[in-house]
Design an enzyme around this catalytic site. Sequence first.
Site, short mmCIF file in Angstrom:
data_model
loop_
_atom_site.label_atom_id
_atom_site.label_comp_id
_atom_site.label_asym_id
_atom_site.label_seq_id
_atom_site.Cartn_x
_atom_site.Cartn_y
_atom_site.Cartn_z
N LYS A 1 2.89 -15.33 1.40
CA LYS A 1 2.87 -16.12 0.16
C LYS A 1 4.32 -16.49 -0.16
CE LYS A 1 0.27 -17.00 -2.83
NZ LYS A 1 -0.34 -18.34 -3.16
N ASP B 1 -3.68 -17.69 0.80
CA ASP B 1 -4.89 -18.27 0.16
C ASP B 1 -5.47 -19.38 1.04
OD1 ASP B 1 -2.57 -19.70 -0.41
OD2 ASP B 1 -3.07 -20.06 -2.51
N ASP C 1 -5.62 -6.88 5.27
CA ASP C 1 -6.81 -6.17 4.80
C ASP C 1 -7.87 -7.19 4.36
OD1 ASP C 1 -8.53 -4.17 3.97
OD2 ASP C 1 -7.48 -3.78 2.08
N ASP D 1 -11.46 -8.67 6.61
CA ASP D 1 -12.85 -8.59 6.15
C ASP D 1 -13.54 -9.95 6.25
OD1 ASP D 1 -12.79 -5.86 5.54
OD2 ASP D 1 -13.87 -6.15 3.66
N TYR E 1 0.80 -1.22 0.00
CA TYR E 1 0.00 0.00 0.00
C TYR E 1 0.84 1.27 0.00
CZ TYR E 1 -4.06 -2.94 0.93
OH TYR E 1 -5.04 -3.87 0.85
C1 IPM Z 1 -9.52 -0.95 5.75
C2 IPM Z 1 -9.99 -0.33 4.47
C3 IPM Z 1 -8.93 0.62 3.96
C4 IPM Z 1 -7.70 -0.22 3.66
C5 IPM Z 1 -9.32 1.45 2.76
C6 IPM Z 1 -10.59 2.23 3.01
C7 IPM Z 1 -8.20 2.38 2.34
O1 IPM Z 1 -10.32 -1.31 3.56
O2 IPM Z 1 -9.23 -0.21 6.70
O3 IPM Z 1 -9.44 -2.17 5.80
O4 IPM Z 1 -7.58 -0.79 2.57
O5 IPM Z 1 -6.84 -0.33 4.52
MG MG Z 2 -10.29 -3.28 4.34
#
Ligand code: IPM
Ligand code: MG
Length: 356
Positions: A190, A223, A247, A251, A140
């Site tokens: 990975k 993965d 990230d 989620d 990032y």
């Molecule tokens: C998170 C979000 C952010 C990220 C975005 C909104 C930049 O997805 O905090 O997980 O990718 O870190």
């Molecule tokens: Mg995120």
Amino acid sequence: MKKILALPGDGIGAEVMESALEILDYLMTRDNLDLQVNHKSVGGTSYEEHGLPITDEALSLAKDSDAILFGAVGAPKWDSLEWDKRPEQALLTLRKELDLFANLRPAFLFNELADASSLKKGVIENLDILIVRELTGGLYFGEPRGIDKSVTPAFGFNTMRYDADEINRIAKIAFEASQKRKNKVCSVDKANVLEVSRFWRETVTDLHNKNFSSQELSHMLADNAAMQLVIDPNQFDVILASNLFGDILSDIAATLTGSIGMLPSASLNEKNVGMYEPCHGSAPDIAGKDLANPLAMILSLSMAFRYSLNLDSLADELDKAVRCLISNGARTKDIANESTFLKTSEVAKELIEILK
Ligand code: IPM
Ligand code: MG
């Protein structure tokens, strides 16, 4: 005196922040806390007011704070803005400028809410994972990066890069966090494809041998980790991951609990200054309708008490109050089975009753 900066941001950010601040207000008066709370706009809201996702003034106030409460940013209407004007840039700027390298993302289940999960009850029950995500390096932020249209075919590129110091400091956080939990760290990479991952694995292993050998350390390919999270999430205690993998995996982990509206997060630097934000986004579809679940923001406040404000017992009390609220059967729309549910603005009032 400790300083808190509230950055509600966009969409439901404003509503959930209001709930958290109502509780903070109550506790400040009740316990006579020596805290100062400042407020600034951020994200698309800041863009509308100032033409920037975060102003220098807001950034310097953030740098001067002990804890930052961050709501959420973004909405489709700002998607077509130039890169440096987009709401997400506020988040990335704050992370980088305050060196908030350690992102703690707990994923836990209130067993009463097991039915809200897409997984079977027996698989998900008692879920309690902590994802430790590196937040200021990796893909990032790596250089070089860009889009080159001067050649055919045009191309885009990013760089995934980690040095030993960056890996060691985040791995240390993961090992230390596991000491207060089940003493198990699973490091995700990975290493079968990427050199940066091979180096990550080597560095984490060395640190483990040197300073944390009584902890259990395993390595898993990213993965496979994604798959294992949905097959058998309870095998994990602490998951250690780079910016990109963390990230994605966070989620997945968050949604396992059936209610991303319940999960807080903390992003810390070496001085334990932290930014605290819910895992959910700005949810423009329900914004302004008093439907959002403010518990993730409220539990983020509790993490701020614990990690940046030296108020552990208040954090315990608030966590307990939230558990009590859930076991009393109170539900916001996202987790309700029935047509009756609590509005966003009612949650803080209920919690304050419990805290009393
Ligand atoms: C998170 C979000 C952010 C990220 C975005 C909104 C930049 O997805 O905090 O997980 O990718 O870190
Ligand atoms: Mg995120």
